[in-house]
Write a protein that holds these residues in place. Structure first.
Motif, PDB file in Angstrom:
ATOM      1  N   VAL A  47      11.189  49.741  18.958  1.00  0.00           N
ATOM      2  CA  VAL A  47      11.383  48.301  19.168  1.00  0.00           C
ATOM      3  C   VAL A  47      10.690  47.502  18.064  1.00  0.00           C
ATOM      4  CG1 VAL A  47      10.926  46.359  20.711  1.00  0.00           C
ATOM      5  CG2 VAL A  47      11.681  48.545  21.648  1.00  0.00           C
ATOM      6  N   LEU A  48       9.475  47.918  17.703  1.00  0.00           N
ATOM      7  CA  LEU A  48       8.753  47.209  16.650  1.00  0.00           C
ATOM      8  C   LEU A  48       9.468  47.318  15.304  1.00  0.00           C
ATOM      9  CD1 LEU A  48       4.954  47.860  17.332  1.00  0.00           C
ATOM     10  CD2 LEU A  48       6.191  45.697  17.439  1.00  0.00           C
ATOM     11  N   MET A  98      14.249  42.645  11.739  1.00  0.00           N
ATOM     12  CA  MET A  98      14.754  41.293  11.979  1.00  0.00           C
ATOM     13  C   MET A  98      13.885  40.258  11.278  1.00  0.00           C
ATOM     14  SD  MET A  98      15.267  39.300  15.619  1.00  0.00           S
ATOM     15  CE  MET A  98      16.588  40.385  16.169  1.00  0.00           C
ATOM     16  N   ALA A  99      12.562  40.444  11.367  1.00  0.00           N
ATOM     17  CA  ALA A  99      11.643  39.495  10.739  1.00  0.00           C
ATOM     18  C   ALA A  99      11.805  39.488   9.222  1.00  0.00           C
ATOM     19  CB  ALA A  99      10.203  39.837  11.116  1.00  0.00           C
ATOM     20  N   ALA A 100      12.009  40.675   8.635  1.00  0.00           N
ATOM     21  CA  ALA A 100      12.201  40.752   7.184  1.00  0.00           C
ATOM     22  C   ALA A 100      13.479  40.033   6.764  1.00  0.00           C
ATOM     23  CB  ALA A 100      12.245  42.218   6.748  1.00  0.00           C
ATOM     24  N   ALA A 101      14.548  40.240   7.541  1.00  0.00           N
ATOM     25  CA  ALA A 101      15.808  39.559   7.240  1.00  0.00           C
ATOM     26  C   ALA A 101      15.652  38.048   7.383  1.00  0.00           C
ATOM     27  CB  ALA A 101      16.908  40.071   8.164  1.00  0.00           C
ATOM     28  N   HIS A 102      14.941  37.637   8.421  1.00  0.00           N
ATOM     29  CA  HIS A 102      14.706  36.207   8.618  1.00  0.00           C
ATOM     30  C   HIS A 102      13.891  35.620   7.476  1.00  0.00           C
ATOM     31  CE1 HIS A 102      15.409  36.324  13.269  1.00  0.00           C
ATOM     32  NE2 HIS A 102      16.514  36.396  12.566  1.00  0.00           N
ATOM     33  N   GLU A 105      14.191  36.927  18.227  1.00  0.00           N
ATOM     34  CA  GLU A 105      12.997  37.630  17.746  1.00  0.00           C
ATOM     35  C   GLU A 105      11.916  37.664  18.826  1.00  0.00           C
ATOM     36  OE1 GLU A 105       9.840  37.125  14.064  1.00  0.00           O
ATOM     37  OE2 GLU A 105      11.962  36.692  13.697  1.00  0.00           O
ATOM     38  N   THR A 106      11.773  36.564  19.554  1.00  0.00           N
ATOM     39  CA  THR A 106      10.783  36.513  20.632  1.00  0.00           C
ATOM     40  C   THR A 106      11.130  37.496  21.743  1.00  0.00           C
ATOM     41  OG1 THR A 106      10.376  34.169  20.165  1.00  0.00           O
ATOM     42  CG2 THR A 106       9.620  35.007  22.285  1.00  0.00           C
TER      43      THR A 106
END
Length: 231
Positions: free
Chosen positions: A175-176, A182-186, A211-212
Motif C-alpha cells: 500500500v505504501l 501516486m505521490a511521485a506522480a502528483h 491519496e488520503t
C-alpha cells in the motif's frame, strides 16, 4: 482542523473499544462495566490518544494555547499508541515506530486538512507547493524508519510470509508503495500544474482525497501491527 480532529477522536474511540474487547476476550457488544473499569487502567495509551484528539478539536474552535503547544499535545497522542504494542517492542523499535507514526500522521493529516479546507484554484496554488516541500521529507522519513523497523523486527527470511505479522507488514509495504507512486506522480504533474492555476479545484480535491484514502488504508494496517504478534 475540527473535522480532522473529530475523525481522529472517533477512530481512536473505536480502536480503544475494539482493543478493550480483545483484552477481555469477548465481543465488543458484550463488554461489561467491569471490563470498562479494567480498560481505564490498561488502555492508558488509547486514552492519551483520545485526549490529544479532543484537545485539537477544542482548540480548533477556541484557540487557548499557541499552535506549537497544541501540536506537541497531538504528537504525544499519536506516540502514545504508536509506541505501545507488538510493533514497538525491542531496543530501537519504539523510536523508529514513533518517528514513523509522526511522519505518517503529518502527511495524512495535513493532506486531509487541505482536502477539507482549501477552495478554488488560487487556494490550491498557494497551499499545495508548500505542502509538497515538506511532504518530501515526510516520505523519506516514512520509508526509512518503516524499512528499518520491519527488518529489525522480522529479520530476513521466512518470517515475512510465514507469520501473520509479516503478511500484514508486506500488505502495508504494498500500500505504501502505491502511495509513494501516486505521490511521485502528483509531485511531477499535479503540483506544478496547480501552482500555475492550471488544475481545476475539483480535480485537486479528488487527487487529495485519493491519496488520503490510500494513506488511511496504510495507517489501518499499521494499527493492526500493534495487536499482531510477530510469531
Amino acid at each position: 482542523i475540527a473535522a480532522a480532529a473529530g475523525w481522529w477522536g472517533a477512530t481512536s474511540l473505536v480502536a480503544a473499544w475494539l482493543d478493550l474487547a480483545d483484552r477481555a476476550g469477548t465481543s465488543p457488544l458484550a463488554l461489561r462495566s467491569a471490563d470498562l473499569a479494567v480498560g481505564l487502567t490498561t488502555g492508558l495509551a488509547q486514552l492519551v490518544c483520545f485526549g490529544g484528539a479532543v484537545t485539537v478539536l477544542v482548540w480548533s474552535f477556541r484557540p487557548f494555547a499557541p499552535t506549537v503547544v497544541v501540536a506537541v499535545i497531538a504528537a504525544v497522542g499519536v506516540l502514545a499508541v504508536a509506541t505501545t504494542g507488538h510493533a514497538a517492542t525491542g531496543t530501537w523499535a519504539p523510536l523508529l515506530v514513533g518517528v514513523h507514526a509522526l511522519a505518517a500522521a503529518w502527511w495524512a493529516g495535513t493532506l486531509a486538512a487541505l482536502a477539507m479546507t482549501v477552495r478554488g484554484r488560487s487556494g490550491w496554488a498557494a497551499a499545495l507547493p508548500e505542502f509538497s516541500r515538506y511532504a518530501l521529507v515526510a516520505v523519506c522519513v516514512l520509508a526509512a524508519t518503516g524499512t528499518i523497523a520491519a527488518v529489525d523486527r522480522l529479520g530476513v527470511g521466512a518470517q515475512w510470509l510465514g507469520s501473520g505479522y509479516g503478511r500484514v507488514v508486506l500488505a502495508k509495504i504494498v500500500v505504501l508503495m502505491l502511495v509513494l507512486g501516486m505521490a511521485a506522480a502528483h509531485r511531477r504533474r499535479w503540483v506544478p500544474s496547480a501552482a500555475r492555476h492550471r488544475t481545476a479545484a475539483e480535480v485537486s480535491l479528488r487527487r487529495a482525497v485519493a491519496e488520503t484514502a490510500l494513506l488511511a488504508l496504510a495507517l489501518g494496517l499499521a494499527a493492526g501491527l500493534a495487536s499482531t504478534g510477530p510469531g
